[in-house]
Design a protein around this motif. Structure first.
Motif, PDB file in Angstrom:
ATOM      1  N   PRO A 183      41.706  41.459  29.327  1.00 26.70           N
ATOM      2  CA  PRO A 183      40.580  40.544  29.133  1.00 26.70           C
ATOM      3  C   PRO A 183      40.844  39.162  29.741  1.00 26.70           C
ATOM      4  O   PRO A 183      39.953  38.338  29.814  1.00 26.70           O
ATOM      5  N   LEU A 184      42.074  38.922  30.195  1.00 31.58           N
ATOM      6  CA  LEU A 184      42.413  37.635  30.817  1.00 31.58           C
ATOM      7  C   LEU A 184      42.218  37.685  32.336  1.00 31.58           C
ATOM      8  O   LEU A 184      42.771  36.860  33.063  1.00 31.58           O
ATOM      9  N   ARG A 185      41.463  38.669  32.780  1.00 37.98           N
ATOM     10  CA  ARG A 185      41.117  38.865  34.196  1.00 37.98           C
ATOM     11  C   ARG A 185      42.272  39.355  35.049  1.00 37.98           C
ATOM     12  O   ARG A 185      42.251  39.227  36.273  1.00 37.98           O
ATOM     13  N   ASP A 186      43.289  39.899  34.428  1.00 41.93           N
ATOM     14  CA  ASP A 186      44.352  40.553  35.192  1.00 41.93           C
ATOM     15  C   ASP A 186      43.788  41.853  35.734  1.00 41.93           C
ATOM     16  O   ASP A 186      43.043  42.552  35.039  1.00 41.93           O
ATOM     17  N   ARG A 187      44.130  42.182  36.959  1.00 47.06           N
ATOM     18  CA  ARG A 187      43.684  43.436  37.572  1.00 47.06           C
ATOM     19  C   ARG A 187      44.761  43.889  38.549  1.00 47.06           C
ATOM     20  O   ARG A 187      44.996  43.244  39.570  1.00 47.06           O
ATOM     21  N   PHE A 188      45.408  44.982  38.203  1.00 45.58           N
ATOM     22  CA  PHE A 188      46.474  45.526  39.029  1.00 45.58           C
ATOM     23  C   PHE A 188      46.119  46.956  39.414  1.00 45.58           C
ATOM     24  O   PHE A 188      45.684  47.735  38.567  1.00 45.58           O
ATOM     25  N   THR A 189      46.312  47.301  40.663  1.00 47.02           N
ATOM     26  CA  THR A 189      46.011  48.662  41.116  1.00 47.02           C
ATOM     27  C   THR A 189      47.291  49.494  41.137  1.00 47.02           C
ATOM     28  O   THR A 189      48.388  48.973  41.316  1.00 47.02           O
ATOM     29  N   PHE A 190      47.107  50.779  40.917  1.00 49.75           N
ATOM     30  CA  PHE A 190      48.233  51.705  41.005  1.00 49.75           C
ATOM     31  C   PHE A 190      47.792  52.933  41.786  1.00 49.75           C
ATOM     32  O   PHE A 190      46.604  53.169  41.983  1.00 49.75           O
TER      33      PHE A 190
END
Length: 187
Positions: A144-151
């Protein structure tokens, strides 16, 4: 196996490197062929430590576990995946996994999301107070803190997880072709 498209909720911020399968489930619990009941024995040695996150009421029942590098190393015991699933873990996030563990996790409907060490470090901090989401459709881990990581994940494994197809279900999906072959060959 149930379909997994998104796993969302609190996450155990374990963060330790080289958690081997004997730490996940001790050898003395391998005498069973039942998958149920192993979760209470998961991480016994860590749970003996005062203040461990696995018994912290804020995390109990979390569907996600965040680990350090080389998670699931050691022996090939499928009981490790069984124990995680029985304690409610549906996804594990780590910088790396042992090949055998990631295969066993997949076969038991657990998402093994491999992220860069910096992303894992960030999620370990975020998990202390916020939920995390692992999304197989978008191949992302978000907060919810706008972290976005792709895997990345093997496309076959991803599809099987999203459709809830284990090895038996995959075989049964070819039942018509198998019957046709048997009829044609007289098997």
């Amino acid at each position: 196996m149930r379909a997994v498209r998104r796993v969302e909720g609190r996450a155990y911020p374990l963060g330790r490197n080289n958690i081997d399968t004997d730490v996940i489930i001790a050898a003395r619990h391998l005498k069973t062929i039942r998958r149920e009941g192993l979760g209470v024995h998961a991480f016994e040695t860590i749970r003996q430590e005062p203040g461990n996150v696995l018994d912290d009421p804020a995390y109990v029942g979390s569907p996600i576990l965040i680990a350090g590098d080389n998670f699931g190393c050691g022996s090939s015991r499928e009981h490790a995946a069984w124990a995680l699933a029985d304690m409610g873990v549906e996804a594990v996030i780590a910088p790396s996994f042992s090949d055998i563990f990631s295969g066993n996790a997949f076969k038991n409907g657990i998402v093994a999301a491999k992220l860069e060490p910096g992303a894992v470090d960030r999620l370990l901090q975020v998990a202390r107070a916020h939920a995390i989401a692992v999304d197989l459709e978008t191949m992302t881990v978000t907060s919810p803190l706008r972290d976005r990581f792709t895997f990345e994940m093997d496309p076959f494994r991803r599809q099987c997880l999203m459709e809830g197809l284990d090895e038996i279900a995959l075989t049964l999906s070819s039942e018509a072709a198998i019957r046709a072959y048997e009829m044609r060959t007289g098997v």
